[in-house]
Design a protein around this motif. Structure first.
Motif, PDB file in Angstrom:
ATOM      1  N   GLY A 147    -118.464  48.028 -64.305  1.00  0.00           N
ATOM      2  CA  GLY A 147    -119.607  47.117 -64.265  1.00  0.00           C
ATOM      3  C   GLY A 147    -119.695  46.177 -65.455  1.00  0.00           C
ATOM      4  O   GLY A 147    -120.644  45.403 -65.577  1.00  0.00           O
ATOM      5  N   ALA A 148    -118.722  46.231 -66.334  1.00  0.00           N
ATOM      6  CA  ALA A 148    -118.757  45.371 -67.525  1.00  0.00           C
ATOM      7  C   ALA A 148    -118.599  43.898 -67.144  1.00  0.00           C
ATOM      8  O   ALA A 148    -119.212  43.011 -67.746  1.00  0.00           O
ATOM      9  N   GLY A 149    -117.746  43.630 -66.165  1.00  0.00           N
ATOM     10  CA  GLY A 149    -117.546  42.232 -65.749  1.00  0.00           C
ATOM     11  C   GLY A 149    -116.089  41.821 -65.627  1.00  0.00           C
ATOM     12  O   GLY A 149    -115.782  40.627 -65.561  1.00  0.00           O
TER      13      GLY A 149
ATOM     14  N   SER B 291    -117.896  44.484 -73.443  1.00  0.00           N
ATOM     15  CA  SER B 291    -118.849  45.582 -73.625  1.00  0.00           C
ATOM     16  C   SER B 291    -120.278  45.111 -73.417  1.00  0.00           C
ATOM     17  O   SER B 291    -120.588  43.929 -73.532  1.00  0.00           O
ATOM     18  N   PHE B 292    -121.128  46.080 -73.099  1.00  0.00           N
ATOM     19  CA  PHE B 292    -122.545  45.807 -72.817  1.00  0.00           C
ATOM     20  C   PHE B 292    -123.327  45.716 -74.119  1.00  0.00           C
ATOM     21  O   PHE B 292    -123.157  46.552 -75.006  1.00  0.00           O
ATOM     22  N   ASN B 293    -124.199  44.738 -74.215  1.00  0.00           N
ATOM     23  CA  ASN B 293    -125.138  44.688 -75.334  1.00  0.00           C
ATOM     24  C   ASN B 293    -126.505  45.155 -74.840  1.00  0.00           C
ATOM     25  O   ASN B 293    -126.778  45.128 -73.639  1.00  0.00           O
ATOM     26  N   GLU B 294    -127.357  45.559 -75.793  1.00  0.00           N
ATOM     27  CA  GLU B 294    -128.664  46.114 -75.407  1.00  0.00           C
ATOM     28  C   GLU B 294    -129.535  45.121 -74.661  1.00  0.00           C
ATOM     29  O   GLU B 294    -130.327  45.501 -73.807  1.00  0.00           O
ATOM     30  N   ASP B 295    -129.368  43.837 -74.959  1.00  0.00           N
ATOM     31  CA  ASP B 295    -130.211  42.816 -74.316  1.00  0.00           C
ATOM     32  C   ASP B 295    -129.654  42.371 -72.960  1.00  0.00           C
ATOM     33  O   ASP B 295    -130.147  41.411 -72.376  1.00  0.00           O
ATOM     34  N   GLY B 296    -128.627  43.069 -72.466  1.00  0.00           N
ATOM     35  CA  GLY B 296    -128.084  42.732 -71.149  1.00  0.00           C
ATOM     36  C   GLY B 296    -126.936  41.746 -71.196  1.00  0.00           C
ATOM     37  O   GLY B 296    -126.263  41.519 -70.195  1.00  0.00           O
ATOM     38  N   SER B 297    -126.716  41.138 -72.363  1.00  0.00           N
ATOM     39  CA  SER B 297    -125.579  40.229 -72.478  1.00  0.00           C
ATOM     40  C   SER B 297    -124.283  41.040 -72.593  1.00  0.00           C
ATOM     41  O   SER B 297    -124.312  42.271 -72.683  1.00  0.00           O
ATOM     42  N   ARG B 298    -123.158  40.345 -72.514  1.00  0.00           N
ATOM     43  CA  ARG B 298    -121.862  41.016 -72.639  1.00  0.00           C
ATOM     44  C   ARG B 298    -121.115  40.443 -73.842  1.00  0.00           C
ATOM     45  O   ARG B 298    -121.156  39.251 -74.106  1.00  0.00           O
ATOM     46  N   SER B 299    -120.398  41.318 -74.526  1.00  0.00           N
ATOM     47  CA  SER B 299    -119.564  40.907 -75.638  1.00  0.00           C
ATOM     48  C   SER B 299    -118.123  40.832 -75.150  1.00  0.00           C
ATOM     49  O   SER B 299    -117.624  41.793 -74.559  1.00  0.00           O
ATOM     50  N   PHE B 300    -117.483  39.710 -75.354  1.00  0.00           N
ATOM     51  CA  PHE B 300    -116.078  39.540 -74.991  1.00  0.00           C
ATOM     52  C   PHE B 300    -115.250  39.521 -76.278  1.00  0.00           C
ATOM     53  O   PHE B 300    -115.357  38.583 -77.064  1.00  0.00           O
ATOM     54  N   ASP B 301    -114.455  40.556 -76.494  1.00  0.00           N
ATOM     55  CA  ASP B 301    -113.620  40.617 -77.687  1.00  0.00           C
ATOM     56  C   ASP B 301    -112.165  40.359 -77.330  1.00  0.00           C
ATOM     57  O   ASP B 301    -111.499  41.203 -76.720  1.00  0.00           O
ATOM     58  N   PHE B 302    -111.708  39.192 -77.728  1.00  0.00           N
ATOM     59  CA  PHE B 302    -110.320  38.789 -77.488  1.00  0.00           C
ATOM     60  C   PHE B 302    -109.461  39.311 -78.638  1.00  0.00           C
ATOM     61  O   PHE B 302    -109.881  39.265 -79.792  1.00  0.00           O
ATOM     62  N   ASP B 303    -108.267  39.762 -78.317  1.00  0.00           N
ATOM     63  CA  ASP B 303    -107.354  40.208 -79.374  1.00  0.00           C
ATOM     64  C   ASP B 303    -105.916  39.997 -78.912  1.00  0.00           C
ATOM     65  O   ASP B 303    -105.589  40.268 -77.753  1.00  0.00           O
ATOM     66  N   THR B 304    -105.109  39.483 -79.796  1.00  0.00           N
ATOM     67  CA  THR B 304    -103.691  39.328 -79.467  1.00  0.00           C
ATOM     68  C   THR B 304    -102.852  39.348 -80.736  1.00  0.00           C
ATOM     69  O   THR B 304    -103.320  38.984 -81.802  1.00  0.00           O
TER      70      THR B 304
END
Ligand SMILES: Nc1ncnc2c1ncn2[C@@H]1O[C@H](COP(=O)(O)OP(=O)(O)O)[C@@H](O)[C@H]1O
Ligand SMILES: [Mg+2]
Length: 159
Positions: free
Chosen positions: A37-39, A127-140
């Motif tokens: 359900g993260a997206g 990942s889910f944030n408490e306010d309902g937004s999502r954090s997108f962490d890019f890494d390469t």
């Protein structure tokens, strides 16, 4: 290289997907991690739309791999979730052909096919944030994505 973007809503996630599509190249491998359900599938749908794919993109969980042939860049959507308990030698899903092919491979649950993921891939953890937004962490680790991440950051933040 790392990049963090906050997606407040579906509209932001669509924007990220369209930017990933804009800068996609043949042979690219993008891995998507994050809880159910993260997206991950939602992002893949917007990538497909950005690539110009008209077919509906839905979760490939029961097929593991779905191919959307398209010019100039095809989309290979892989969901490795069901490979969790499969032994490595039985995990041959044709990933190598796909990676070397004419498209972008998007892989959900890469952790279950860890040994098949090339080192020069782009990973996104949602990942889910408490306010309902999502954090997108890019890494390469691969320099071939550095200018792409710079461009995505700039265009996402100015949009
Ligand atoms: N900012 C957001 N980005 C992506 N999805 C979001 C967002 N906010 C709410 N959602 C909802 O979360 C759900 C994500 O589902 P899905 O993409 O299938 O997750 P996954 O593939 O990671 O299991 C969808 O119902 C979507 O509408
Ligand atoms: Mg999914």
């Amino acid at each position: 290289m790392k990049l963090n973007l906050i997606s407040k809503d579906l509209n932001d996630t669509n924007k990220i997907g369209e930017l990933l599509a804009k800068y996609a190249f043949r042979g690219e491998v993008l891995t998507l991690s994050g809880d159910l359900g993260a997206g991950k599938t939602t992002l893949t749908k917007s990538i497909g739309k950005g690539l110009g794919i008209k077919d509906e993109i839905n979760s490939p969980t029961f097929n593991i791999l779905k191919c959307y042939f398209n010019e100039p860049i095809s989309l290979y959507h892989i969901d490795a979730y069901r490979l969790e308990d499969v032994r490595p030698e039985q995990k041959d899903i044709g990933l190598e052909e796909v990676i070397e092919g004419n498209g972008l491979a998007v892989i959900e649950w890469p952790i279950y096919i860890d040994e098949m993921i090339p080192f020069d891939s782009l990973s996104i953890k949602i990942s889910f944030n408490e306010d309902g937004s999502r954090s997108f962490d890019f890494d390469t680790l691969s320099p071939k994505y550095f200018h792409i991440l710079e461009a995505i950051k700039k265009e996402f933040c100015n949009a």
